[in-house]
Design a protein around this motif. Sequence first.
Motif, PDB file in Angstrom:
ATOM      1  N   ALA A  44       2.091   9.401 -17.880  1.00 54.33           N
ATOM      2  CA  ALA A  44       0.977   8.547 -18.005  1.00 54.33           C
ATOM      3  C   ALA A  44       0.935   8.246 -15.772  1.00 54.33           C
ATOM      4  O   ALA A  44       1.958   7.943 -16.007  1.00 54.33           O
ATOM      5  CB  ALA A  44       0.240   7.069 -18.097  1.00 54.33           C
ATOM      6  N   ARG A  46      -0.544   6.461 -12.809  1.00 54.99           N
ATOM      7  CA  ARG A  46      -1.633   5.389 -12.236  1.00 54.99           C
ATOM      8  C   ARG A  46      -2.687   6.084 -10.834  1.00 54.99           C
ATOM      9  O   ARG A  46      -1.682   5.574 -10.208  1.00 54.99           O
ATOM     10  CB  ARG A  46      -1.491   3.907 -11.939  1.00 54.99           C
ATOM     11  CG  ARG A  46      -0.734   3.964 -13.548  1.00 54.99           C
ATOM     12  CD  ARG A  46       0.446   2.415 -12.923  1.00 54.99           C
ATOM     13  NE  ARG A  46       1.043   3.162 -12.423  1.00 54.99           N
ATOM     14  CZ  ARG A  46       2.324   2.519 -11.112  1.00 54.99           C
ATOM     15  NH1 ARG A  46       2.272   1.070 -11.623  1.00 54.99           N
ATOM     16  NH2 ARG A  46       3.143   2.971 -10.384  1.00 54.99           N
ATOM     17  N   GLY A  48      -5.654   5.589  -8.247  1.00 51.45           N
ATOM     18  CA  GLY A  48      -6.896   4.833  -7.901  1.00 51.45           C
ATOM     19  C   GLY A  48      -8.121   5.873  -7.275  1.00 51.45           C
ATOM     20  O   GLY A  48      -8.178   6.559  -6.799  1.00 51.45           O
ATOM     21  N   SER A  62      -9.923  13.159 -16.545  1.00 53.10           N
ATOM     22  CA  SER A  62      -9.691  12.169 -17.537  1.00 53.10           C
ATOM     23  C   SER A  62      -9.932  12.523 -18.625  1.00 53.10           C
ATOM     24  O   SER A  62      -9.366  12.107 -19.647  1.00 53.10           O
ATOM     25  CB  SER A  62      -9.671  11.248 -16.385  1.00 53.10           C
ATOM     26  OG  SER A  62      -9.400   9.860 -17.301  1.00 53.10           O
ATOM     27  N   VAL A  75      -4.564   7.441 -15.544  1.00 56.89           N
ATOM     28  CA  VAL A  75      -5.043   6.521 -16.313  1.00 56.89           C
ATOM     29  C   VAL A  75      -6.050   6.082 -14.803  1.00 56.89           C
ATOM     30  O   VAL A  75      -5.249   4.968 -13.674  1.00 56.89           O
ATOM     31  CB  VAL A  75      -3.382   5.237 -16.125  1.00 56.89           C
ATOM     32  CG1 VAL A  75      -4.131   4.011 -16.574  1.00 56.89           C
ATOM     33  CG2 VAL A  75      -2.659   6.202 -17.007  1.00 56.89           C
ATOM     34  N   SER A  77      -8.046   4.040 -11.696  1.00 59.66           N
ATOM     35  CA  SER A  77      -7.868   2.550 -11.769  1.00 59.66           C
ATOM     36  C   SER A  77      -9.133   2.360 -10.072  1.00 59.66           C
ATOM     37  O   SER A  77      -8.755   2.573  -9.210  1.00 59.66           O
ATOM     38  CB  SER A  77      -6.953   2.037 -10.525  1.00 59.66           C
ATOM     39  OG  SER A  77      -7.067   0.523 -10.708  1.00 59.66           O
ATOM     40  N   GLU A  79     -11.254   0.346  -7.411  1.00 61.19           N
ATOM     41  CA  GLU A  79     -10.667  -0.503  -6.769  1.00 61.19           C
ATOM     42  C   GLU A  79     -12.266  -1.074  -5.845  1.00 61.19           C
ATOM     43  O   GLU A  79     -12.951  -0.263  -5.496  1.00 61.19           O
ATOM     44  CB  GLU A  79     -10.021   0.426  -6.218  1.00 61.19           C
ATOM     45  CG  GLU A  79      -8.646   0.958  -6.736  1.00 61.19           C
ATOM     46  CD  GLU A  79      -7.281   0.110  -6.902  1.00 61.19           C
ATOM     47  OE1 GLU A  79      -8.318  -1.554  -6.915  1.00 61.19           O
ATOM     48  OE2 GLU A  79      -6.826  -0.023  -7.923  1.00 61.19           O
ATOM     49  N   LYS A  88      -2.200  -0.830  -3.006  1.00 54.64           N
ATOM     50  CA  LYS A  88      -1.679  -0.876  -4.162  1.00 54.64           C
ATOM     51  C   LYS A  88      -1.228   0.409  -4.235  1.00 54.64           C
ATOM     52  O   LYS A  88      -0.041   0.734  -4.854  1.00 54.64           O
ATOM     53  CB  LYS A  88      -2.961  -0.957  -4.675  1.00 54.64           C
ATOM     54  CG  LYS A  88      -3.518  -2.163  -5.290  1.00 54.64           C
ATOM     55  CD  LYS A  88      -4.537  -1.833  -6.352  1.00 54.64           C
ATOM     56  CE  LYS A  88      -5.149  -3.277  -6.739  1.00 54.64           C
ATOM     57  NZ  LYS A  88      -5.818  -3.724  -8.329  1.00 54.64           N
ATOM     58  N   GLU A  93       1.235  -0.077  -6.837  1.00 52.66           N
ATOM     59  CA  GLU A  93       0.848  -0.202  -8.300  1.00 52.66           C
ATOM     60  C   GLU A  93       0.309   1.326  -8.536  1.00 52.66           C
ATOM     61  O   GLU A  93      -0.453   1.040  -9.965  1.00 52.66           O
ATOM     62  CB  GLU A  93      -0.214  -1.653  -7.361  1.00 52.66           C
ATOM     63  CG  GLU A  93       0.344  -2.857  -7.680  1.00 52.66           C
ATOM     64  CD  GLU A  93      -0.469  -3.634  -6.967  1.00 52.66           C
ATOM     65  OE1 GLU A  93      -1.290  -4.064  -8.167  1.00 52.66           O
ATOM     66  OE2 GLU A  93      -0.533  -4.523  -6.467  1.00 52.66           O
ATOM     67  N   LEU A  94       0.217   2.129  -7.456  1.00 49.97           N
ATOM     68  CA  LEU A  94      -0.879   3.521  -7.589  1.00 49.97           C
ATOM     69  C   LEU A  94       0.224   4.167  -7.256  1.00 49.97           C
ATOM     70  O   LEU A  94       0.579   4.075  -6.758  1.00 49.97           O
ATOM     71  CB  LEU A  94      -2.443   3.061  -7.311  1.00 49.97           C
ATOM     72  CG  LEU A  94      -3.317   2.325  -8.068  1.00 49.97           C
ATOM     73  CD1 LEU A  94      -4.322   1.990  -6.138  1.00 49.97           C
ATOM     74  CD2 LEU A  94      -3.832   3.015  -8.718  1.00 49.97           C
ATOM     75  N   ASP A  95       0.096   5.267  -8.409  1.00 51.33           N
ATOM     76  CA  ASP A  95       1.092   5.981  -8.055  1.00 51.33           C
ATOM     77  C   ASP A  95       0.280   7.260  -7.690  1.00 51.33           C
ATOM     78  O   ASP A  95       1.383   7.387  -6.122  1.00 51.33           O
ATOM     79  CB  ASP A  95       1.380   7.208  -9.586  1.00 51.33           C
ATOM     80  CG  ASP A  95       1.464   6.274  -9.947  1.00 51.33           C
ATOM     81  OD1 ASP A  95       3.238   5.729 -10.053  1.00 51.33           O
ATOM     82  OD2 ASP A  95       1.702   6.092 -11.583  1.00 51.33           O
ATOM     83  N   THR A 248      -0.366   9.812  -1.961  1.00 53.33           N
ATOM     84  CA  THR A 248       0.538   9.385  -2.290  1.00 53.33           C
ATOM     85  C   THR A 248       1.849   8.845  -1.887  1.00 53.33           C
ATOM     86  O   THR A 248       1.685   9.574  -0.649  1.00 53.33           O
ATOM     87  CB  THR A 248       1.190  10.091  -3.589  1.00 53.33           C
ATOM     88  OG1 THR A 248       2.114   9.141  -4.444  1.00 53.33           O
ATOM     89  CG2 THR A 248       1.964  11.098  -3.415  1.00 53.33           C
TER      90      THR A 248
END
Length: 418
Positions: A44, A46, A48, A62, A75, A77, A79, A88, A93-95, A248
């Motif tokens: 998974a 993540r 944003g 997705s 996943v 997210s 924001e 994040k 919190e985010l990849d 990233t």
Amino acid sequence: MGDAFSLSRRRLLQAGAALGGAMLLPGLMHSAWAAGSDKPELEAVRVGFIPLTDCAPLAIASLKGFDKKYGITLVPSKEASWAAVRDKLVNGELDAAHILYGLLYGLELGIASKPQAMANLMTLNRNGQAITLSAELQEKGVTDLPALKKLIGQSAPGAYTFAHTFPTGTHAMWLYYWLASGGIHPFDDVRTVVVPPPQMVMNMRIGNMVGFCVGEPWNARAINDRIGFTAATTQDIWPEHPEKVLGTRREWVEQNPNTSRALVAALIDAARWIEASAENKRETAQILSRRGWLNTKEQYLTGRMLGEYDNGIGRRWQDAHPMRFYAEGEVTFPWISDGMWFLTQFRRWGLLKTEPDYRAIAQRINRTDIWKDAAQAVGGITPPSSLLRSSTLMDGTVWNGSDPEGYARSFAIQRRGA
């Protein structure tokens, strides 16, 4: 450069012949990239995003299963602001994230927060942002840049406020460039403020600013709500400019190289699907209008997604440089010269006080190696022969990365003390 990115039909035909003439199904073409030593480290991922039209590759990857094709599950997210995306992303919190090009570079250099080692894995889109001016200005006879210059020249410094979305972001750089090209100093002549994209229209409605630069659908929304009009598109400023990137942390790429490749491959494949037909673009607009994504009316998205523009004051046109996501793969490549351009603007506006090593910084951030691995996984994309590309901007200046410091210092309007 388009020829360099053309689909290798011969390669596809040869591969098809090797399979006995069978159609090359996606699963057959790419299954090797999701198993064995190439298997993604994470299942998974993540990612944003801010609710803007240019998050489209993430939504399509997705919802259409391009992520699963490469062995990962996205996943998404949603924001509220670019500052939230920054925080994040930095704290883990985010990849990864759909992020402003200039924000990512600002993080690396410590001018968007304390310095963070970052990575740009791919460009998500080109073009497609705009500068909106208020109906209040239109009532004063302002419909273009020369008229705006005249009005501001008759007023006290800072009498008029303009908004962008982040201090080192793309929208700030487009707004500054546009104003300066018309003889308006973006720091001395007007006031600028930061407003999150979803709050732009509301803030203009209540009179907090007379102009803003933001992504879609908020420019189209301002026209629909009769509070503003499109004074310029960002492709007017720089045709085929880079916009959002997949950003990233450098550490995350080093820890998850296979996941990084799979993520980029999924988004490139999604971008290719979006641009495959007008029907796909319309479907993309319909998907993005949903509550989990932009939560807005489909009509605000479709026109400009298709390059069909109406400036709200009588002009309609089919844009020669609409928002692009793929263009035979060319859009997605993280050109070194694109990153260097943002550094020149940071230098121009005093965000960098000393001359940076333009190329070294851009090569450190823009992970062309990851992109090339991902492009190979997707198939049918030929990497460019150069890491630099040439562009002519609205004021006639040519940017090709050959003399970044000379370019940065060449502008008549710069920030004092820069």
